[in-house]
Enzyme design. Sequence first.
Site, mmCIF file in Angstrom:
data_model
loop_
_atom_site.group_PDB
_atom_site.id
_atom_site.type_symbol
_atom_site.label_atom_id
_atom_site.label_comp_id
_atom_site.label_asym_id
_atom_site.label_seq_id
_atom_site.Cartn_x
_atom_site.Cartn_y
_atom_site.Cartn_z
ATOM 1 N N TYR A 198 36.291 51.122 38.178
ATOM 2 C CA TYR A 198 34.912 50.444 37.891
ATOM 3 C C TYR A 198 35.006 48.859 38.090
ATOM 4 C CZ TYR A 198 36.372 49.026 33.270
ATOM 5 O OH TYR A 198 36.874 48.198 32.222
ATOM 6 N N CYS A 199 33.848 48.369 38.199
ATOM 7 C CA CYS A 199 33.634 46.980 38.614
ATOM 8 C C CYS A 199 32.056 46.894 38.202
ATOM 9 C CB CYS A 199 33.830 46.569 39.709
ATOM 10 S SG CYS A 199 32.926 47.220 41.358
ATOM 11 N N THR A 200 31.605 45.443 38.432
ATOM 12 C CA THR A 200 30.256 45.021 37.862
ATOM 13 C C THR A 200 29.209 45.916 38.547
ATOM 14 O OG1 THR A 200 31.109 42.789 37.740
ATOM 15 C CG2 THR A 200 28.841 43.053 37.518
#
EC number: 1.14.-.-
Length: 319
Positions: free
Chosen positions: A177-179
Amino acid sequence: MSDYQVLLYYKYTTIDDPETFAKEHLAACKEMELKGRILVATEGINGTVSGTVEATNKYMDYMANDARFADMVFKIDAADAHAFKKMHVRPRAEIVSLSLEEDVNPLEVTGTYLEPSEFREALLDEDTVILDARNDYEFDIGHFRGAVRPDIQNFRELPGWIEDNREQLADKKIVTYCTGGIRCEKFSGWLKTAGFDDVSQLHGGIATYGKNEETKGELWDGQMYVFDERIAVPINQVNPTIVGKDYFDGTPCERYINCANPYCNKQILASVENEKKYLRSCSHDCRVHPANLYTKNLSKEEFTERLQAIDETLPEMVQ
């Protein structure tokens, strides 16, 4: 109701002439009185812009009228003011840089998309590795519960970290996951080309998970780091917590500052009191560095006294 909005978005799509596109897009953004940072490349667009509700809505309509971006998803945050000081649109080789010898095209290979509710199930699965694809300082102020923290300060360091830890990750189910999702599009694709078979990603990133009516940001601890003047925003609507720790004394903290030595510029979490006590510097070497932007405004006497208060002294050549 807030007067401003912040838009976070990206789209992998072909832009034949990024340089010309960037110039024309900058002019359009300025005409709408937007501020922000947009990167464009032949592989697509990656941006965050702020403006009045009217201006940002106009921008979304403007983008929807271009067939390349007609289905682009915007993550929208309410704001009290602009989140940037200026407007930049810059052509780049990549819209998010992994600096690979052989680039990965997310339109051809990327991890399986997990919607927020599916991602929450993965968080609760002990057999799944939840891998944070962001930088260490982003993780330190907030992250999903149980996620792995790669020891990296830049996204392009992530493939190297994976190779160094390949044994621990081999044959595992990996969910990353990321922003907002853009880094995971490319990173999850790279994982698949690097020999990891079971790779998924949080569709729309943390920002989407936090606004989802079903998940409401649950199982997220801390705040989400953002690359604008807000620095961090809340995600967990159910049971928010603070996970950030003050760099100097380890107490709970969600306030980032930059080390006053411009040659360091390290981001550290620090209270107002500790920022003053430690002269907005992450180390003794940075405190006594001749280019320090904080100490240059202090008299030699005050500088000496402030150092003595934390059991430090000026180097002999400065005294």
